[in-house]
Design a protein around this motif. Structure first.
Motif, PDB file in Angstrom:
ATOM      1  N   PRO A 325      31.582  42.609  44.633  1.00  0.00           N
ATOM      2  CA  PRO A 325      32.151  41.257  44.483  1.00  0.00           C
ATOM      3  C   PRO A 325      31.312  40.343  43.595  1.00  0.00           C
ATOM      4  O   PRO A 325      31.859  39.494  42.881  1.00  0.00           O
ATOM      5  CB  PRO A 325      32.242  40.739  45.922  1.00  0.00           C
ATOM      6  N   LEU A 326      29.986  40.499  43.616  1.00  0.00           N
ATOM      7  CA  LEU A 326      29.155  39.707  42.714  1.00  0.00           C
ATOM      8  C   LEU A 326      29.410  40.097  41.262  1.00  0.00           C
ATOM      9  O   LEU A 326      29.548  39.245  40.386  1.00  0.00           O
ATOM     10  CB  LEU A 326      27.671  39.912  43.046  1.00  0.00           C
ATOM     11  N   HIS A 327      29.491  41.390  41.014  1.00  0.00           N
ATOM     12  CA  HIS A 327      29.670  41.892  39.652  1.00  0.00           C
ATOM     13  C   HIS A 327      31.047  41.544  39.095  1.00  0.00           C
ATOM     14  O   HIS A 327      31.182  41.223  37.910  1.00  0.00           O
ATOM     15  CB  HIS A 327      29.476  43.415  39.648  1.00  0.00           C
ATOM     16  N   GLY A 328      32.061  41.603  39.940  1.00  0.00           N
ATOM     17  CA  GLY A 328      33.421  41.382  39.476  1.00  0.00           C
ATOM     18  C   GLY A 328      33.879  39.945  39.489  1.00  0.00           C
ATOM     19  O   GLY A 328      34.997  39.651  39.043  1.00  0.00           O
ATOM     20  N   GLY A 329      33.068  39.026  40.001  1.00  0.00           N
ATOM     21  CA  GLY A 329      33.451  37.618  40.037  1.00  0.00           C
ATOM     22  C   GLY A 329      34.419  37.282  41.152  1.00  0.00           C
ATOM     23  O   GLY A 329      35.238  36.368  41.008  1.00  0.00           O
ATOM     24  N   PHE A 330      34.331  38.019  42.274  1.00  0.00           N
ATOM     25  CA  PHE A 330      35.277  37.819  43.372  1.00  0.00           C
ATOM     26  C   PHE A 330      34.748  36.875  44.445  1.00  0.00           C
ATOM     27  O   PHE A 330      35.405  36.681  45.465  1.00  0.00           O
ATOM     28  CB  PHE A 330      35.616  39.163  44.019  1.00  0.00           C
ATOM     29  N   VAL A 331      33.568  36.319  44.240  1.00  0.00           N
ATOM     30  CA  VAL A 331      33.005  35.408  45.229  1.00  0.00           C
ATOM     31  C   VAL A 331      32.571  34.139  44.504  1.00  0.00           C
ATOM     32  O   VAL A 331      32.189  34.182  43.336  1.00  0.00           O
ATOM     33  CB  VAL A 331      31.806  36.065  45.960  1.00  0.00           C
ATOM     34  N   GLY A 332      32.700  33.011  45.177  1.00  0.00           N
ATOM     35  CA  GLY A 332      32.286  31.768  44.532  1.00  0.00           C
ATOM     36  C   GLY A 332      33.390  31.049  43.794  1.00  0.00           C
ATOM     37  O   GLY A 332      33.128  30.078  43.085  1.00  0.00           O
TER      38      GLY A 332
END
Length: 365
Positions: A325-332
């Motif tokens: 999720p950090l790598h794919g931009g799925f959080v934040g």
């Protein structure tokens, strides 16, 4: 006999010269792979938005509630064997259609309300899936993934060596970040250094999480050992297949009842060697868009056999599962999604400015 300080200075100069040479030539060679993969990552940060823009037939104003999705799911499952479908994503606000994953990278889409077939995508007929295959496997399967992992390690070396070569005295910090317009060699070097340093933390996060995804098994094992995690989750014992009718609505409701309150059912894995159905869900607090929590269901009796809540795992497992999720931009939210997209542009900028600096310096000499 040379003083000890002079010997130390000479060794440091040699080390710095070797590091400069490695940073330059690795950047001009392996940096090309890094730039291409990162640019595809910029586009993939918006893959759901691109899919819905290209195929408006997938969009719906309202999604049917879980209690009314069983009929559509039954129709999708009926298509599974002929289409080679292995798993199925439930409709969500991010993608308001059933998304089924089949062999050879095919993805099948079905209407959220009635399960009617809408669309088939594959890397051969869809540009976004082709870019995804390039980003994750360099269009070469497992071999490409290993090349990608090695390139990621080289990229981390380039980033850290660049930081070392830039590191200034405190008094010269502001000057080291200044952009210059001329002469050409100084211009390209100042642009390369200043933007690279300013966005280095973001690029380190994206690159290190990408390497962790490629080498997920050894990375996860190392984290479990470091944080003294408990044993891996063991699925329940398999059950035999039966000729009985499967009430898919009851299966969904049984999984929802077994999951923690507030969870969101996300992905159904169809039975393989046994008849158990596993359903991934996103528990409250999970970062992964599809969750890493699982409930195993006996489909013939619509009863939950076992539940794995990913939020209750030890630290090592939770850190490992935060990489994707950090790598794919799925959080934040949108802020992190746009940050990931911006990070994907930076390697191409560093490659271009590094090359222009090298060429300008050669012309000057």
């Amino acid at each position: 006999m040379l003083p000890r300080q002079a010997i130390s200075t000479s060794s440091a100069w040699r080390f710095r010269s070797v590091l400069k040479w490695l940073h330059l030539w690795l950047g001009l060679s392996a940096g090309l792979v890094f730039a291409v993969v990162s640019l595809t990552g910029t586009l993939l940060a918006f893959q759901s938005e691109l899919l819905l823009a290209a195929h408006p037939e997938l969009q719906r104003e309202r999604l049917p509630p879980l209690a009314l999705q069983g009929h559509a799911l039954a129709r999708v499952v009926a298509e599974a064997e002929d289409r080679g479908i292995r798993s199925i994503d439930l409709p969500s606000s991010r993608l308001p259609a059933w998304q089924a994953f089949a062999d050879k990278g095919e993805r099948h889409y079905f209407d959220a309300a009635n399960g009617e077939p809408l669309l088939v995508r594959s890397p051969g007929n869809d540009a976004v899936l082709w870019l995804r295959d390039l980003h994750t496997h360099l269009l070469s399967g497992e071999a490409g993934e290993q090349v990608l992992g090695a390139s990621g390690i080289v990229a981390l070396f380039m980033l850290l060596s660049g930081l070392y070569l830039w590191w200034p005295r405190l008094a010269a910090l502001a000057a080291s970040l200044r952009w210059h317009a001329a002469p050409p060699a100084r211009r390209w070097l100042s642009w390369h250094r200043s933007l690279g340093v300013l966005l280095l933390p973001l690029l380190l996060v994206v690159t290190s999480t990408g390497v962790a995804i490629v080498y997920s098994q050894p990375f996860r094992s190392a984290l479990r050992w470091t944080f003294a995690d408990g044993p891996e989750v063991v699925p329940p014992l398999p059950i035999e297949r039966e000729a009985a009718f499967i009430d898919w609505q009851a299966v969904l409701l049984a999984a929802a009842d077994a999951a923690p309150r507030g969870s969101d059912l996300r992905r159904i894995s169809l039975p393989k060697d046994d008849a158990l159905v596993s359903i991934r869900f996103r528990a409250p607090g999970e970062w992964h868009p599809n969750g890493r929590s699982v409930v195993w269901v006996d489909p013939y009796r619509a009863s939950a056999m076992q539940v794995h809540d990913a939020t209750a795992q030890d630290a090592g497992a939770r850190i490992s599962e935060a990489m994707y999720p950090l790598h794919g931009g799925f959080v934040g939210g949108r802020a992190w999604q746009w940050a990931i997209a911006a990070a994907g542009l930076l390697p191409a900028f560093l490659l271009a400015t590094g090359f222009l600096f090298w060429r300008a310096r050669r012309r000057r000499h």
